[in-house]
Design an enzyme around this catalytic site. Structure first.
Site, PDB file in Angstrom:
ATOM      1  N   PHE A 164      -4.290   4.283  -5.696  1.00  0.00           N
ATOM      2  CA  PHE A 164      -3.856   3.452  -6.822  1.00  0.00           C
ATOM      3  C   PHE A 164      -4.586   2.109  -6.870  1.00  0.00           C
ATOM      4  O   PHE A 164      -5.138   1.713  -7.899  1.00  0.00           O
ATOM      5  CB  PHE A 164      -2.344   3.230  -6.728  1.00  0.00           C
ATOM      6  N   GLY A 200       0.816  -1.205   0.000  1.00  0.00           N
ATOM      7  CA  GLY A 200       0.000   0.000   0.000  1.00  0.00           C
ATOM      8  C   GLY A 200       0.854   1.261   0.000  1.00  0.00           C
ATOM      9  O   GLY A 200       1.920   1.305  -0.601  1.00  0.00           O
ATOM     10  N   LEU A 201       0.362   2.289   0.695  1.00  0.00           N
ATOM     11  CA  LEU A 201       1.032   3.590   0.781  1.00  0.00           C
ATOM     12  C   LEU A 201       1.254   4.199  -0.609  1.00  0.00           C
ATOM     13  O   LEU A 201       2.302   4.774  -0.893  1.00  0.00           O
ATOM     14  CB  LEU A 201       2.364   3.477   1.532  1.00  0.00           C
ATOM     15  N   CYS A 202       0.251   4.037  -1.477  1.00  0.00           N
ATOM     16  CA  CYS A 202       0.349   4.627  -2.823  1.00  0.00           C
ATOM     17  C   CYS A 202      -0.969   5.305  -3.201  1.00  0.00           C
ATOM     18  O   CYS A 202      -1.435   5.194  -4.344  1.00  0.00           O
ATOM     19  CB  CYS A 202       0.756   3.579  -3.847  1.00  0.00           C
ATOM     20  N   GLY A 203      -1.568   5.958  -2.227  1.00  0.00           N
ATOM     21  CA  GLY A 203      -2.789   6.711  -2.492  1.00  0.00           C
ATOM     22  C   GLY A 203      -3.946   5.805  -2.887  1.00  0.00           C
ATOM     23  O   GLY A 203      -4.136   4.723  -2.335  1.00  0.00           O
TER      24      GLY A 203
END
Length: 292
Positions: free
Chosen positions: A91, A86-89
Protein backbone atom coordinates in the site's frame (compact mmCIF):
# COMPACT_ATOMS: atom_id res chain seq x y z
CA UNK A 1 14.99 -35.65 10.63
CA UNK A 2 14.08 -32.44 12.56
CA UNK A 3 14.26 -32.37 16.33
CA UNK A 4 10.83 -32.82 17.96
CA UNK A 5 11.36 -29.96 20.39
CA UNK A 6 12.34 -27.57 17.60
CA UNK A 7 9.26 -28.49 15.59
CA UNK A 8 7.01 -28.04 18.64
CA UNK A 9 8.51 -24.60 19.26
CA UNK A 10 7.94 -23.60 15.65
CA UNK A 11 4.33 -24.81 15.78
CA UNK A 12 3.74 -22.74 18.92
CA UNK A 13 5.36 -19.69 17.32
CA UNK A 14 3.43 -19.94 14.05
CA UNK A 15 0.17 -20.55 15.91
CA UNK A 16 0.73 -17.38 17.95
CA UNK A 17 1.45 -15.43 14.78
CA UNK A 18 -1.70 -16.80 13.19
CA UNK A 19 -3.80 -15.62 16.14
CA UNK A 20 -2.28 -12.13 15.86
CA UNK A 21 -2.82 -11.82 12.10
CA UNK A 22 -6.36 -13.16 12.43
CA UNK A 23 -7.16 -10.58 15.11
CA UNK A 24 -5.59 -7.79 13.03
CA UNK A 25 -7.67 -8.88 10.05
CA UNK A 26 -10.89 -8.57 12.06
CA UNK A 27 -9.88 -5.16 13.42
CA UNK A 28 -9.04 -3.95 9.90
CA UNK A 29 -12.35 -5.28 8.60
CA UNK A 30 -14.27 -3.33 11.26
CA UNK A 31 -12.34 -0.13 10.49
CA UNK A 32 -12.76 -0.70 6.75
CA UNK A 33 -16.54 -0.76 7.07
CA UNK A 34 -16.56 2.69 8.67
CA UNK A 35 -13.95 4.10 6.29
CA UNK A 36 -15.72 2.65 3.25
CA UNK A 37 -19.04 4.16 4.31
CA UNK A 38 -17.35 7.54 4.76
CA UNK A 39 -15.75 7.64 1.29
CA UNK A 40 -18.83 6.17 -0.41
CA UNK A 41 -20.98 8.94 1.02
CA UNK A 42 -18.42 11.68 0.31
CA UNK A 43 -17.39 10.74 -3.24
CA UNK A 44 -20.58 11.68 -5.19
CA UNK A 45 -20.75 15.06 -3.44
CA UNK A 46 -17.05 15.79 -3.98
CA UNK A 47 -17.12 14.76 -7.65
CA UNK A 48 -20.22 16.83 -8.40
CA UNK A 49 -18.81 19.84 -6.60
CA UNK A 50 -15.54 19.54 -8.54
CA UNK A 51 -17.48 19.22 -11.80
CA UNK A 52 -19.48 22.37 -11.07
CA UNK A 53 -16.32 24.23 -10.05
CA UNK A 54 -14.56 23.20 -13.25
CA UNK A 55 -17.45 24.26 -15.45
CA UNK A 56 -17.90 27.61 -13.70
CA UNK A 57 -14.14 28.30 -13.67
CA UNK A 58 -14.02 27.90 -17.44
CA UNK A 59 -16.03 31.10 -17.84
CA UNK A 60 -14.09 33.16 -15.29
CA UNK A 61 -10.95 35.25 -15.70
CA UNK A 62 -8.06 35.33 -13.22
CA UNK A 63 -9.49 38.35 -11.40
CA UNK A 64 -12.60 36.32 -10.57
CA UNK A 65 -10.83 33.01 -9.80
CA UNK A 66 -7.21 33.32 -8.72
CA UNK A 67 -7.14 29.58 -7.98
CA UNK A 68 -7.23 28.87 -11.74
CA UNK A 69 -4.26 31.09 -12.63
CA UNK A 70 -1.80 29.35 -14.95
CA UNK A 71 1.85 30.35 -14.45
CA UNK A 72 5.24 29.30 -15.65
CA UNK A 73 5.99 26.26 -13.52
CA UNK A 74 9.10 26.80 -11.41
CA UNK A 75 8.08 25.40 -8.02
CA UNK A 76 5.75 22.47 -7.40
CA UNK A 77 4.27 21.13 -4.18
CA UNK A 78 3.14 17.52 -3.84
CA UNK A 79 0.96 16.28 -0.98
CA UNK A 80 1.88 12.62 -0.41
CA UNK A 81 -0.77 10.63 1.46
CA UNK A 82 0.14 7.27 3.02
CA UNK A 83 -0.51 5.56 6.35
CA UNK A 84 1.19 5.99 9.71
CA UNK A 85 1.65 2.23 10.15
CA UNK A 86 2.81 -0.70 8.06
CA UNK A 87 1.60 -4.31 7.78
CA UNK A 88 -0.60 -3.40 4.81
CA UNK A 89 1.22 -5.03 1.92
CA UNK A 90 2.49 -2.76 -0.86
CA UNK A 91 0.00 0.00 0.00
CA UNK A 92 2.60 2.58 1.04
CA UNK A 93 5.38 1.52 -1.30
CA UNK A 94 3.27 1.77 -4.45
CA UNK A 95 2.15 5.38 -3.93
CA UNK A 96 5.60 6.52 -2.71
CA UNK A 97 7.25 5.02 -5.79
CA UNK A 98 4.60 6.48 -8.09
CA UNK A 99 5.18 9.98 -6.69
CA UNK A 100 8.95 9.50 -6.92
CA UNK A 101 8.65 8.36 -10.55
CA UNK A 102 6.31 11.26 -11.36
CA UNK A 103 8.85 13.73 -9.95
CA UNK A 104 11.76 12.22 -11.90
CA UNK A 105 9.87 11.92 -15.19
CA UNK A 106 7.45 14.87 -15.24
CA UNK A 107 9.01 17.42 -12.88
CA UNK A 108 12.73 16.88 -13.39
CA UNK A 109 13.40 20.50 -14.44
CA UNK A 110 11.53 22.24 -11.60
CA UNK A 111 11.94 22.59 -7.85
CA UNK A 112 9.73 20.09 -5.99
CA UNK A 113 8.73 20.05 -2.32
CA UNK A 114 6.76 17.25 -0.68
CA UNK A 115 4.50 17.57 2.34
CA UNK A 116 3.30 14.33 3.87
CA UNK A 117 0.14 13.02 5.43
CA UNK A 118 1.34 9.73 6.91
CA UNK A 119 4.63 8.67 8.51
CA UNK A 120 5.48 6.19 5.75
CA UNK A 121 5.61 8.98 3.17
CA UNK A 122 7.61 11.15 5.57
CA UNK A 123 10.23 8.43 6.08
CA UNK A 124 10.48 7.74 2.35
CA UNK A 125 10.80 11.32 1.12
CA UNK A 126 13.16 12.31 3.91
CA UNK A 127 15.60 9.77 2.44
CA UNK A 128 14.97 11.26 -1.03
CA UNK A 129 15.65 14.74 0.47
CA UNK A 130 12.42 16.11 -0.99
CA UNK A 131 10.59 17.03 2.20
CA UNK A 132 9.54 20.65 2.56
CA UNK A 133 11.80 22.48 5.00
CA UNK A 134 10.41 23.10 8.46
CA UNK A 135 9.39 26.57 9.55
CA UNK A 136 7.44 27.59 6.46
CA UNK A 137 3.77 28.49 6.10
CA UNK A 138 2.93 24.85 5.32
CA UNK A 139 3.75 22.11 7.88
CA UNK A 140 6.36 19.59 6.77
CA UNK A 141 4.07 16.77 7.84
CA UNK A 142 0.49 16.29 9.03
CA UNK A 143 0.67 12.72 10.30
CA UNK A 144 -1.75 13.38 13.16
CA UNK A 145 -4.63 13.98 10.74
CA UNK A 146 -5.55 10.29 10.95
CA UNK A 147 -5.94 10.56 14.72
CA UNK A 148 -8.93 12.86 14.19
CA UNK A 149 -10.01 12.49 10.57
CA UNK A 150 -12.55 15.27 10.21
CA UNK A 151 -13.24 17.87 7.54
CA UNK A 152 -12.30 20.75 9.82
CA UNK A 153 -8.83 19.28 10.51
CA UNK A 154 -8.11 18.71 6.81
CA UNK A 155 -9.44 22.19 5.98
CA UNK A 156 -6.63 23.79 7.98
CA UNK A 157 -4.00 22.05 5.85
CA UNK A 158 -5.92 22.85 2.63
CA UNK A 159 -6.13 26.56 3.55
CA UNK A 160 -2.36 26.77 4.09
CA UNK A 161 -1.70 25.10 0.72
CA UNK A 162 -4.20 27.37 -1.04
CA UNK A 163 -2.66 30.47 0.54
CA UNK A 164 0.82 29.35 -0.54
CA UNK A 165 -0.45 29.05 -4.13
CA UNK A 166 -2.14 32.46 -4.06
CA UNK A 167 1.03 34.05 -2.64
CA UNK A 168 3.09 32.63 -5.49
CA UNK A 169 5.13 30.23 -3.36
CA UNK A 170 4.12 27.38 -5.68
CA UNK A 171 2.95 27.36 -9.29
CA UNK A 172 1.31 23.92 -9.16
CA UNK A 173 0.11 21.59 -6.44
CA UNK A 174 -0.55 17.85 -6.79
CA UNK A 175 -2.05 15.24 -4.48
CA UNK A 176 -0.69 11.67 -4.52
CA UNK A 177 -2.81 9.03 -2.83
CA UNK A 178 -4.30 5.54 -3.14
CA UNK A 179 -7.83 5.62 -4.50
CA UNK A 180 -10.17 3.07 -2.93
CA UNK A 181 -11.89 0.63 -5.29
CA UNK A 182 -12.51 -2.34 -3.02
CA UNK A 183 -10.80 -4.19 -0.18
CA UNK A 184 -8.38 -5.90 -2.56
CA UNK A 185 -7.82 -3.06 -5.05
CA UNK A 186 -6.26 0.36 -4.52
CA UNK A 187 -5.28 2.58 -7.44
CA UNK A 188 -2.26 4.86 -6.99
CA UNK A 189 -3.38 8.29 -8.20
CA UNK A 190 -1.77 11.69 -8.70
CA UNK A 191 -4.25 14.55 -9.20
CA UNK A 192 -3.69 18.22 -9.89
CA UNK A 193 -4.99 20.22 -6.96
CA UNK A 194 -4.01 23.73 -8.05
CA UNK A 195 -4.52 25.55 -10.33
CA UNK A 196 -8.13 24.39 -10.74
CA UNK A 197 -8.50 22.15 -13.78
CA UNK A 198 -11.12 23.50 -16.17
CA UNK A 199 -12.85 21.45 -18.89
CA UNK A 200 -11.92 22.02 -22.52
CA UNK A 201 -15.35 23.51 -23.30
CA UNK A 202 -17.40 25.96 -21.26
CA UNK A 203 -20.80 24.95 -22.56
CA UNK A 204 -21.98 23.76 -19.14
CA UNK A 205 -21.06 27.06 -17.48
CA UNK A 206 -23.80 28.91 -19.34
CA UNK A 207 -26.39 26.81 -17.52
CA UNK A 208 -25.66 28.41 -14.13
CA UNK A 209 -27.59 31.35 -12.76
CA UNK A 210 -25.88 33.01 -9.81
CA UNK A 211 -28.07 34.14 -6.91
CA UNK A 212 -27.65 36.45 -5.03
CA UNK A 213 -24.44 37.31 -6.94
CA UNK A 214 -21.49 35.58 -8.58
CA UNK A 215 -18.75 36.96 -6.31
CA UNK A 216 -20.26 35.83 -3.00
CA UNK A 217 -21.01 32.37 -4.36
CA UNK A 218 -17.55 31.86 -5.86
CA UNK A 219 -15.79 33.16 -2.75
CA UNK A 220 -17.61 30.46 -0.80
CA UNK A 221 -17.72 27.64 -3.34
CA UNK A 222 -14.17 27.58 -4.72
CA UNK A 223 -12.31 27.21 -1.38
CA UNK A 224 -14.90 24.73 -0.13
CA UNK A 225 -14.55 22.63 -3.28
CA UNK A 226 -10.76 22.52 -2.93
CA UNK A 227 -10.96 21.57 0.74
CA UNK A 228 -13.45 18.84 -0.16
CA UNK A 229 -11.10 17.53 -2.86
CA UNK A 230 -8.25 17.14 -0.36
CA UNK A 231 -10.56 15.62 2.25
CA UNK A 232 -11.85 13.08 -0.30
CA UNK A 233 -8.29 12.08 -1.21
CA UNK A 234 -7.40 11.46 2.45
CA UNK A 235 -10.65 9.51 3.03
CA UNK A 236 -9.84 7.43 -0.06
CA UNK A 237 -6.38 6.69 1.30
CA UNK A 238 -7.75 5.84 4.74
CA UNK A 239 -10.23 3.32 3.32
CA UNK A 240 -7.53 1.91 1.02
CA UNK A 241 -5.19 1.43 3.98
CA UNK A 242 -7.69 -0.64 5.95
CA UNK A 243 -8.61 -2.65 2.86
CA UNK A 244 -4.96 -3.36 2.10
CA UNK A 245 -4.25 -4.31 5.72
CA UNK A 246 -7.26 -6.63 5.88
CA UNK A 247 -6.16 -8.33 2.65
CA UNK A 248 -2.55 -8.62 3.84
CA UNK A 249 -3.55 -10.07 7.21
CA UNK A 250 -5.97 -12.49 5.52
CA UNK A 251 -3.13 -13.73 3.30
CA UNK A 252 -0.77 -13.95 6.28
CA UNK A 253 -3.34 -15.99 8.23
CA UNK A 254 -3.77 -18.38 5.30
CA UNK A 255 0.00 -18.74 4.95
CA UNK A 256 0.29 -19.49 8.67
CA UNK A 257 -2.46 -22.13 8.34
CA UNK A 258 -0.60 -23.81 5.44
CA UNK A 259 2.68 -23.67 7.35
CA UNK A 260 1.05 -25.23 10.44
CA UNK A 261 -0.17 -28.14 8.33
CA UNK A 262 3.35 -28.74 7.03
CA UNK A 263 4.87 -28.45 10.51
CA UNK A 264 2.34 -30.82 12.06
CA UNK A 265 2.97 -33.33 9.29
CA UNK A 266 6.71 -32.98 9.86
CA UNK A 267 6.19 -33.34 13.62
CA UNK A 268 4.08 -36.49 13.22
CA UNK A 269 6.67 -38.03 10.90
CA UNK A 270 9.48 -37.21 13.34
CA UNK A 271 7.45 -38.57 16.26
CA UNK A 272 6.62 -41.73 14.34
CA UNK A 273 10.30 -42.19 13.48
CA UNK A 274 11.28 -41.70 17.12
CA UNK A 275 8.71 -44.26 18.30
CA UNK A 276 9.82 -46.74 15.64
CA UNK A 277 13.44 -46.26 16.73
CA UNK A 278 12.52 -46.88 20.38
CA UNK A 279 10.60 -50.04 19.46
CA UNK A 280 13.57 -51.29 17.46
CA UNK A 281 15.90 -50.62 20.38
CA UNK A 282 13.57 -52.45 22.82
CA UNK A 283 13.21 -55.37 20.40
CA UNK A 284 16.97 -55.58 19.84
CA UNK A 285 17.57 -55.49 23.60
CA UNK A 286 15.03 -58.25 24.21
CA UNK A 287 16.56 -60.41 21.50
CA UNK A 288 20.02 -59.88 22.98
CA UNK A 289 18.79 -60.94 26.43
CA UNK A 290 17.07 -63.98 24.97
CA UNK A 291 20.27 -65.01 23.16
CA UNK A 292 22.18 -64.87 26.44
Amino acid sequence: MPNLKEVRNRITSVNSTKQITSAMKMVAAAKLKRAQDAITQMRPYAEKLSEILGNVSASLDVSENAYAEEREVKKVLIVGVTSNRGLCGSFNAQINKKIDKFIKNELKDVHVDVVTVGKKAQDYFRKQQLLLEEGGSIPQESNDIFDNLEFGVVSELAEKIMDAFLNGEYDKVYIGYNQFKNAATQVSTIEQFLPVVTPETDEASSEYIFEPNKKDILDEMIPKSLKTQLFKAILDSNASEHGARMTAMHQATENATDLLKELKLSYNKARQAAITKEILEITSGAEALAAD
